[in-house]
Design an enzyme around this catalytic site. Structure first.
Site, PDB file in Angstrom:
ATOM      1  N   ASP A 496       0.853  -1.188   0.000  1.00  0.00           N
ATOM      2  CA  ASP A 496       0.000   0.000   0.000  1.00  0.00           C
ATOM      3  C   ASP A 496       0.889   1.237   0.000  1.00  0.00           C
ATOM      4  O   ASP A 496       2.061   1.158   0.371  1.00  0.00           O
ATOM      5  CB  ASP A 496      -0.849   0.034   1.272  1.00  0.00           C
ATOM      6  CG  ASP A 496      -2.062  -0.884   1.176  1.00  0.00           C
ATOM      7  OD1 ASP A 496      -2.423  -1.239   0.056  1.00  0.00           O
ATOM      8  OD2 ASP A 496      -2.617  -1.252   2.219  1.00  0.00           O
ATOM      9  N   ASP A 803      -4.819  -3.019   4.823  1.00  0.00           N
ATOM     10  CA  ASP A 803      -5.333  -2.542   6.106  1.00  0.00           C
ATOM     11  C   ASP A 803      -6.851  -2.574   6.200  1.00  0.00           C
ATOM     12  O   ASP A 803      -7.409  -2.602   7.278  1.00  0.00           O
ATOM     13  CB  ASP A 803      -4.825  -1.118   6.408  1.00  0.00           C
ATOM     14  CG  ASP A 803      -5.108  -0.143   5.262  1.00  0.00           C
ATOM     15  OD1 ASP A 803      -5.882  -0.515   4.354  1.00  0.00           O
ATOM     16  OD2 ASP A 803      -4.553   0.967   5.272  1.00  0.00           O
TER      17      ASP A 803
END
Length: 1087
Positions: A496, A803
């Protein structure tokens, strides 16, 4: 039992990644023979990836393994009946929760009465509260709506619990203690782990050790009968003592490991969550949640206790962990009860806690099941295969030795130390024959003890336990053991952007509002009050964050996700009155931010008639829905002429690494809003004809050190890919800053690609394009999953960071799922294998380093252990066949086994990782466990040890000048010298095993005090054994000259290792040559 010779020993790399490695494989090019070493379906130990392996394949390798102590060998493997036990227990608790809870409360009360501590606090009394605990528990467990109505609904229950539905309870220590005393704590009594005595019992279960104890007892009885107590106990007593020492040392080592796993499990369970206390949002441990707490729930959260819904929007709960049914249940005022342990699948809401700890079904379930630490790792399976292969060879050798010794004994060719024939037909007593046969049998069994490397698969657990503890300091919490080891094979990391490559410390630095760029991003002076009011309402209502004004007038506290905090802080500086806005208007429906749609919205009712719909999200997506904008005079203007200006503004901000968020709104007629709650829940908020209010550019700086971490990964053969939901231009700018993209010229499709473009490709095209992708922007969680699948099909070992709740499928699909400890949801964490506690990419690189270290350390231990195996077996076999006696006695071999199995594993499996590990490419999935460099090293050392010790065995009396001495005494000195020299060789060779492919084997030895301590302790114990244990260990005192000679023999292994490393090794793995005949034989049988 499988005797397949491929086992862990003969596996090789399918991808052909054989590189210079700390554990020592040569640089290898693609070889035609490698085609023969694909997955072997007939080999039970050939399991590439245990993460999603079938129960059948896991059961198959267990049955094929040659195991002497099943309870110890399989202690840390997966309980294949775990799910069934869990389901049975869950059903029982659901059916008989009241009875089980009463029994548990009775037990806890008894323990407290007796003075035993307990982690769980049962309620003492309801104290100052107006509601009885039992009624509260019964209402929640039975989901009794009529009881809830009797108490006056959620508001009535909150009043009785002295809690405020908006502010929560007061954050006061006395208040919390009162609530714990009245309603219990949010803990449950943990099932006690195994005691040290249980580990002693398990270590005793080893078949060979049991046989040796029986042999020792028999020898003890016969010895005392024939030689009297003073001398007769020595033979049997020494073996019994040595066996007991092995059992105790093994148990201590295993017990220490179990404590480490226990600590890690406690860390995993300690979830941090947000609660409302005194009007402010505070982070607390799940264990500190009390009845009366108000808890905000968002997508991906775990419901931390039983409770009742206060308010919510599109709230959907996954109750499968408690009901066993994978059905999503929608929660609203008609179905407001929430069960502890469930997950928030969608929407947002606030809950009032009504039951904690063992007053919940989840608490009862957790109190009744033990934490499962068992799990396969690919190395563990392969090492079981290797142990089985070596064990079969060892058993065969032991059998040959047993037969040879018995034949020599009964044919009268075996002589005692005085030169007399041991067996004379018709003369030797039955008692002597039995005694001599027991000694022969003991030697054969002891060879099995040394030959079967029972400690080999357990060395994986030891090194993983050590690594996991150290990785905690490097901000990585390992949830699945195998991930730690698989990370060493990772060939690509899909990371990410936000919070991993960047700091996640966001601030608004650019603002476009009123149709132009503002001079100061948060200065409202140039904006019309109407525009500021709409922006303020949109930010205050369309958020999951909070703004808290301390009563003492201190600095304002803003909470929420980093993006929410940045926007709330910006709006607050514009003059937003958060509490006032939220009290003057009410949310009638919400569409929580969605990573697929990249935006979130709310419908707000002002007074009784006006409805405003506020949207906030990815700038270019929200802009596309806008038909007008509000200018600096508060007037609505058509957007057509200005749309290009706003697009260019978004591009300019994105190129400066800014995250662009647009805020827009529209009005809606009240009579078009659904009246019924059921219809309202299904209502899709209008997202057309929006009015653009503002576009903000949010700066999130790159993490310091991330560029260096990316460089280390690249040089280690691990490709870093960025997968982000942000604008492609923002992603490109950050990728250039981090070093993921080296230059602007690289930034062409498909090196950088939008998620939408990638998902529209065919499966075949995705596989082709995936290899070339470095940056993916505007990606959805499903795009990430498709990328992971395509990369894995191409043969990559993929690590993925995530996440959000929607990242769970990609985290599960990847070889290694890495969730974020700070920004990650509980669903993401549960789907992951490793939690990165500081959300930092540099910590991901440290995990790669540790993964490679695990593999390298296991190979060091294999090289060391096999050298001992080969040398000990050859020496005893040759001596037994030729002279009818063995120079290495049972007690001595047990001591060697202790050095090798337990102490050796402890010394080599706990070597810290070195920078050298990151100067090679990843270990291939099917890389041979024993590389060509290891074969060379262990054969050089084994042949040296065998040659020296056999020369001592057959010509020792002459070489050591013992021909003139008493024959029995001379033989004892010679055998002691052989034993001493053999142990010295192992002590010095332990240093060689540290660096299989480096000349300087001492580099970094000072960084591993445990290694130095174990070598030192081994050396001191050897001196004590030889000098003071005498008859007990079948040794005699050696002169200082013979001690020096023993040390010199061991010392030669150092220069010999240097010379050995100059010998070139073939590029093709030895396993190719081993496996060819088996392949041909199998092919001929199938033909």
């Amino acid at each position: 039992m499988s005797t397949s010779s491929s086992n862990g020993l003969l596996l090789t790399s399918m991808s052909g990644r054989h590189d210079d490695m700390e554990a020592g494989s040569a640089k290898t090019e693609e070889h035609s023979d490698h085609e023969e070493l694909q997955h072997d379906p007939d080999d039970p130990f050939d399991i590439d990836n245990t993460k999603n392996a079938s129960v059948e394949s896991l059961r198959r390798w267990r049955q094929a393994a040659l195991v002497l102590n099943a309870s110890r060998r399989f202690r840390y493997t997966l309980d294949l009946n775990k799910e069934e036990h869990y389901d049975n227990r869950r059903r029982m608790i659901r059916a008989h929760a009241q009875v089980i809870r009463a029994a548990l409360l009775f037990k806890l009360a008894g323990e407290q009465q007796l003075g035993f501590g307990s982690s769980s606090t049962p309620a003492a009394s309801t104290g100052n509260f107006d509601i009885d605990l039992e009624k509260l528990v019964s209402m929640t467990r039975n989901q009794n709506m009529s009881n809830l109505q009797q108490y006056g609904g959620v508001k009535g229950v909150a009043d009785k619990l002295k809690s405020n539905l908006e502010q929560g309870i007061e954050e006061d220590e006395k208040e919390l203690i009162d609530r714990k005393n009245a309603f219990g704590s949010n803990t449950y009594p943990k099932k006690k782990g195994k005691s040290f005595y249980m580990f002693l019992w398990e270590a005793w279960q080893d078949l060979t050790l049991i046989i040796l104890i029986i042999a020792a007892v028999t020898s003890l009885a016969l010895g005392i009968k024939t030689e009297g107590l003073k001398e007769g106990w020595l033979d049997g007593g020494s073996i019994a003592f040595a066996v007991l020492l092995v059992i105790v040392v093994t148990a201590v080592s295993d017990y220490r490991q179990s404590l480490q796993f226990q600590n890690l499990n406690d860390e995993k369970r300690n979830i941090q969550l947000e609660v409302m206390r005194g009007g402010r949002t505070v982070k607390v441990s799940i264990y500190d949640v009390v009845v009366g707490d108000v808890i905000p729930l968002r997508i991906g959260d775990q419901v931390p206790a039983d409770g009742v819904l206060i308010s919510g929007h599109s709230l959907a709960i996954d109750e499968s962990s408690m009901t066993g049914e994978s059905k999503i249940v929608h929660k609203d005022q008609k179905a407001p009860f929430l069960m502890s342990g469930c997950k928030v699948a969608d929407g947002v809401g606030n809950m009032l806690v009504t039951g904690v700890g063992i007053n919940t079904e989840w608490g009862l379930l957790m109190a009744s099941i033990s934490e499962d630490t068992g799990e396969e790792t690919p190395l563990q399976v392969r090492l079981n295969g290797l142990a089985t292969f070596i064990g079969i060879v060892g058993l065969s050798v032991a059998l040959v030795v047993l037969v040879a010794l018995l034949v020599r004994y009964f044919t009268g060719t075996t002589q005692d130390p005085d030169g007399k024939t041991q067996f004379v037909k018709g003369t030797t007593s039955i008692s002597d024959i039995v005694d001599d046969c027991v000694k022969i049998f003991t030697i054969a069994v002891t060879i099995v003890v040394v030959a079967v490397p029972e400690g080999l698969p357990l060395a994986v657990t030891l090194t993983l336990a050590y690594s996991m503890r150290k990785m905690m300091a490097d901000k990585a919490l390992v949830r699945r053991l195998s991930a730690c080891e698989t990370m060493g094979s990772a060939t690509t990391i899909c990371s990410d952007k936000t919070g991993t490559l960047t700091l996640n410390q966001m601030t608004v630095v650019e603002t476009y509002a009123g149709g132009s760029k503002m001079d100061v991003a948060d200065n409202p002076s140039g904006l019309h009050p109407k525009l500021v009011a709409l922006i303020s309402e949109g930010v205050a209502q369309n958020t999951t964050g909070n703004v808290f004004h301390p009563k003492d007038g201190g600095e304002v506290e803003i909470s929420g996700s980093p993006t929410e905090k940045a926007i709330l802080s910006w709006a607050y500086k514009l003059g937003m009155k958060f509490e006032t806005i939220r009290s003057e208007s009410a949310i009638i429906h919400a569409f929580p931010f969605n990573s697929e749609k990249k935006r979130g919205g709310v419908a707000v009712l002002r007074g009784d008639s006006e409805v405003f719909i506020h949207w906030k999200g990815a700038a270019e997506i929200v802009l596309a829905c806008c038909t007008q904008y509000m200018d600096s005079n508060g007037t609505l203007q058509p957007i057509d002429n200005q749309k290009e200006f706003f697009r260019l503004a978004i591009d300019a901000m994105a190129k400066n690494s800014l995250r662009c968020v647009a805020i827009a709104c529209r009005t809606h007629e009240l009579n078009k809003v659904p009246k019924e709650q059921e219809d309202l829940d299904k209502w899709a908020l209008p997202e057309d004809e929006l009015t653009l209010l503002a576009i903000v550019g949010i700066k999130d700086p790159c993490r310091p050190g991330v560029r260096e971490a990316v460089r280390i990964c690249t040089s280690a053969g691990v490709k870093v890919r960025m997968v982000t939901g942000d604008n492609l231009q923002t992603a490109k700018a950050i990728a250039l800053e981090c070093g993921i993209l080296s230059s602007d010229t690289d930034a062409v499709e498909p090196t950088i690609i939008e998620g939408k473009v990638f998902r529209e490709l065919s499966e075949k095209e995705r596989e082709q394009v995936a290899k070339r992708i470095t940056v993916m922007g505007r990606s959805s969680p499903n795009d990430k999953l498709l990328l992971v699948q395509a990369l894995r099909k191409n043969g990559d070992v993929v690590a993925v960071t995530g996440d959000g709740t929607n990242d769970a499928p990609a985290l599960h699909e990847a070889d290694i799922g890495l969730s974020m400890g700070i920004s990650g949801t509980e669903v993401a964490k549960e789907s992951s294998d490793i939690i990165i506690l500081d959300d930092n990419f540099a910590s991901v690189v440290k995990v790669v380093r540790w993964g490679r270290s695990v593999y390298a350390n296991i190979q060091k231990f294999i090289q060391f252990q096999l050298t001992v195996n080969v040398a000990a077996l050859i020496i005893n076999v040759v001596a037994a066949m030729s002279s009818g006696d063995v120079p290495l006695k049972a007690v001595q071999l047990l001591w060697v086994n202790l050095i090798m199995d337990t102490l050796g594993a402890l010394a080599l499996a706990t070597e810290p990782p070195t920078d050298h590990l990151m100067h090679r490419t990843p270990v291939g999935r099917r890389e041979p466990l024993i590389t060509n460099i290891m074969w060379r090293n262990l054969l050089v050392q084994s042949f040296y040890q065998v040659a020296v010790l056999l020369v001592l065995n057959f010509a020792g009396l002459t070489i050591l000048g013992l021909n003139q001495e008493n024959h029995a005494r001379a033989v004892e000195v010679k055998n002691t010298m052989i034993f001493n020299a053999f142990v010295m060789c192992q002590i010095f060779n332990e240093f060689n095993a540290r660096k299989p492919d480096e000349m300087n084997v001492f580099r970094g030895v000072n960084k591993n005090p445990l290694f130095v301590a174990i070598v030192g302790v081994t050396f001191i114990l050897q001196i004590l054994i030889v000098t003071f244990l005498g008859k007990f260990a079948h040794t005699v005192r050696l002169s200082w000259q013979l001690w020096l000679a023993s040390i010199a023999i061991g010392l030669v292994s150092w220069p010999l290792a240097v010379v050995g490393k100059l010998i070139p090794v073939p590029k093709t793995p030895m396993s190719v040559y081993f496996k060819k005949p088996f392949r041909k034989y199998k092919a001929s049988r199938n033909a």
